[in-house]
Design an enzyme around this catalytic site. Structure first.
Site, PDB file in Angstrom:
ATOM      1  CD  GLU A 427      -2.112   1.266   3.008  1.00 22.25           C
ATOM      2  OE1 GLU A 427      -1.836   0.334   3.780  1.00 22.25           O
ATOM      3  OE2 GLU A 427      -2.775   2.261   3.349  1.00 22.25           O
ATOM      4  CG  ASP A 502      -4.091   2.703   8.674  1.00 25.58           C
ATOM      5  OD1 ASP A 502      -4.377   1.889   7.780  1.00 25.58           O
ATOM      6  OD2 ASP A 502      -3.444   3.746   8.468  1.00 25.58           O
TER       7      ASP A 502
END
Ligand code: TTJ
Length: 635
Positions: A427, A502
């Site tokens: 990511e 997260d």
């Protein structure tokens, strides 16, 4: 030392049985990870559900008590307390101390084979540091305690009662399990599923670990599988109001089907046999799908809906946007496949098909407006399938052709042997940069992803091909997707998703898993997909540096370092330099990676539907119920 029972052959057998369970727990409950831990709860609850299925129990309670003790109780008849003729001990003691004794005391009806492996209460007992059972038989309350599978006292009366029921408390053995920290959401999902599958049954579930924030839910659905479909479609826009419901019983096999079409392009068919989720389908699911295609074609022909004689729906056409629950209860269920999640009984397929022919046919005749809506949806799907085929052909000729170029963002590895090679899908560009520098370039490839990705829920195959975020994943893996998928072309043996711990990271994980689940499913089935586990903390004391992957580990390492270490919490992968990323998350000798199971992926698919569905309300609700989790990860 007092001898509990005569030390005869049966006792020796008992002890050997339990020893076998403790020696090789994986054989009995799948694994000793969190999944295995949750399995203990299911094994116990399944007994109460059996009692409910037999018609003798209306309410089941499940509690997570302080210190991760589990309590399960029901208002059934109570496990028999009479002396077992062969074993010479109370039947309840046999249930908890003799391997495979579970289920033999059933009062008829359909027997749940006991979750994944069908082993029951004695396995839970063997894998618990302690377990206590209380049986109320309308006169007395009987009690017995066991430690690591062995009774530590004789069964005794501890009180009088007018009620009947069974109550079990157990504390899983920390010598056996990697973690004892149950996940509320995971247990909730499974208990809710059980409540849907047993209409009218009330399950009260609570988490009382922290007296300050007790959570509790009552799971009670009079509508059964119909309520289940309603629940699954909460995030979607239904295209007809009525949920179609079919049911019947033949030759001791009970079938229940609920279905409703939505505007979504994906299908969600959940099948169950004796309340066990059959992820790999089987005869009941195949019977349902085949009958659906045939009935829709027959209806369309009869109503002159097709323009040309040879026009017909393919099986995918009639399933687009369909949410369905197919639940069968069979006396002698045969479960197949490695994970025993595929139903094998061939007669069940015939029964489901027959029920569909009789009842769905009638339903369409009696509800022409609903029929029309569904047929139109299938026609759209059929046309889209045609255009997807054309799009594929054109794309294949250009980009996907054999000499196709790899994505520009990919940092490929040098080796080609898929026994060794891996690709990290990372990511963000900055984490991608660190991963690229930190990796072992001989066998590790890096593909960074960034920006907002495609909403897979709303995409048909023709939109996925050509999407600028997912296309690099497809070309890098080399397999193509959907009907063109070919595992022989896979370029890396391990595909590792590396995202932050997260909300955004969990979003990307969910999206990628859903994408793999829908378009490249064999990658999951054959165990190629993994999740990287980056550390959450860095602890420094003088020259010593250590990493922790959980709060507990952080505290343990801190104590080990002599207290007062400098603790830094990683906010994201981007904060780690290349060396740190290699040491903690990428070095095969030191890292932990988690292999994604079909169950995980199916779950992601479900969560994804809620997060990405058309409606805002369920999404808000989902984020609110998971707010605690989200906060935890955000600190
Ligand atoms: C069996 O047939 C005779 C009457 O009692 C039936 C029975 O055993 N019912 C029963 C077992 N209800 N609940 C259980 C049970 C509940 C828990 C929480 C755990 C176990 C192992 C069994």
């Amino acid at each position: 030392m007092e001898q509990q029972h005569a030390y005869d052959e049966t006792q020796i057998q008992v002890l050997e049985g339990l020893e076998a369970v403790r020696k090789r727990p994986g054989m009995y409950i799948g694994s000793t990870s969190l999944q295995g831990l949750h399995h203990l709860v299911y094994e116990i609850v399944d007994n109460s559900i059996d009692e409910a299925m037999a018609g003798f129990c209306t309410e089941i309670g499940v509690k997570i008590l302080a210190g991760n003790v589990i309590e399960v109780y029901d208002n059934g008849r109570g496990i028999p307390i009479g002396i077992h003729p062969k074993m010479g001990i109370p039947a309840v003691e046999v249930v908890f101390t003799v391997l495979h004794a579970g289920g033999k005391f059933g009062g008829g009806g359909y027997k749940v084979s006991g979750g994944l492996h069908g082993v029951g209460a004695s396995v839970v007992n063997a894998l618990s540091e302690w377990l206590e059972v209380e049986v109320s038989n309308g006169e007395h309350v009987y009690f017995q305690r066991y430690e690591r599978g062995k009774s530590v006292e004789k069964m005794k009366v501890i009180g009088d009662t007018a009620e009947t029921g069974t109550r079990v408390r157990f504390y899983a053995d920390s010598e056996i399990f990697e973690t004892l920290e149950y996940e509320y959401e995971t247990l909730l999902r499974r208990l809710r599923e059980q409540a849907f599958l047993n209409a009218g049954l009330k399950i009260v579930f609570s988490d009382e670990r922290d007296p300050e924030k007790i959570r509790s839910q009552t799971l009670h659905y009079e509508g059964g599988v119909k309520s289940f479909v309603e629940f699954l479609n909460k995030g979607k826009e239904a295209i007809h109001e009525d949920i179609i419901y079919l049911n019947g019983e033949k030759d001791g096999c009970a079938v229940e089907i609920a279905m409703q079409y939505t505007g979504s392009y994906s299908e969600s068919i959940l099948s169950f046999a004796n309340d066990i989720r059959t992820i790999d389908g089987g005869t009941h699911e195949a019977g349902f799908k085949n009958a659906l295609t045939r009935i829709m074609n027959k209806y369309a022909h009869a109503k002159n809906i097709f323009k040309k004689e040879e026009e017909k729906f393919e099986k995918e056409d009639v399933r687009e946007g369909l949410t369905a629950v197919v639940s069968v209860k069979v006396e002698e269920a045969e479960f197949e496949g490695q994970t025993k999640t595929k139903l094998g009984n061939s007669e069940v397929g015939t029964i489901v098909t027959k029920l569909m022919n009789e009842q769905l046919g009638d339903y369409l005749e009696e509800n022409p407006r609903v029929a029309r809506t569904i047929i139109e949806k299938a026609q759209l799907a059929s046309r889209a399938r045609e255009s997807a085929r054309k799009a594929r052909e054109t794309t294949r000729k250009s980009a996907l052709s054999s000499g196709m170029s790899l994505p520009g963002k990919l940092s490929d590895c040098q080796m080609r042997d898929t026994d060794i090679t891996e690709i990290y899908i990372v990511e963000g560009d900055s984490a991608g940069g660190s991963a690229k520098q930190g990796r072992d370039r001989r066998f590790q490839a890096i593909l960074p992803l960034w920006g907002k990705m495609l909403n897979v829920e709303k995409a048909r195959e023709d939109k996925v091909i050509g999407n600028d975020k997912l296309m690099p994943v497809i070309t890098a893996l080399g397999t193509s997707i959907g009907m063109d998928f070919n595992i022989e072309k896979l370029r890396y043996g391990k595909i590792i998703i590396m995202a932050d711990a997260d909300v955004d990271g969990s979003h990307i994980r969910t999206l990628l898993l859903t994408f793999f689940f829908r378009f490249m499913r064999p990658l999951i089935e054959e165990g190629h997909i993994y999740l990287a586990q980056p550390p959450l903390f860095k602890l420094t004391k003088g020259k010593n540096v250590a990493y922790a992957y959980s709060d507990e580990e952080r505290d343990a390492i801190n104590a080990e370092m002599g207290g007062g270490a400098l603790i830094a919490r990683y906010k994201g992968l981007g904060e780690m330099n290349p060396d740190q990323l290699w040491e903690t998350t990428m070095d095969p000798r030191r890292r932990t990676i988690i292999r994604v199971t079909m169950e995980d992926a199916a779950q992601a698919d479900e969560i994804f539907s809620i997060l990405m569905g058309d409606k805002v309300e369920p999404r808000k609700e989902f984020i609110e119920t998971n707010a605690q989790y989200v906060q935890n990860l955000d600190i």
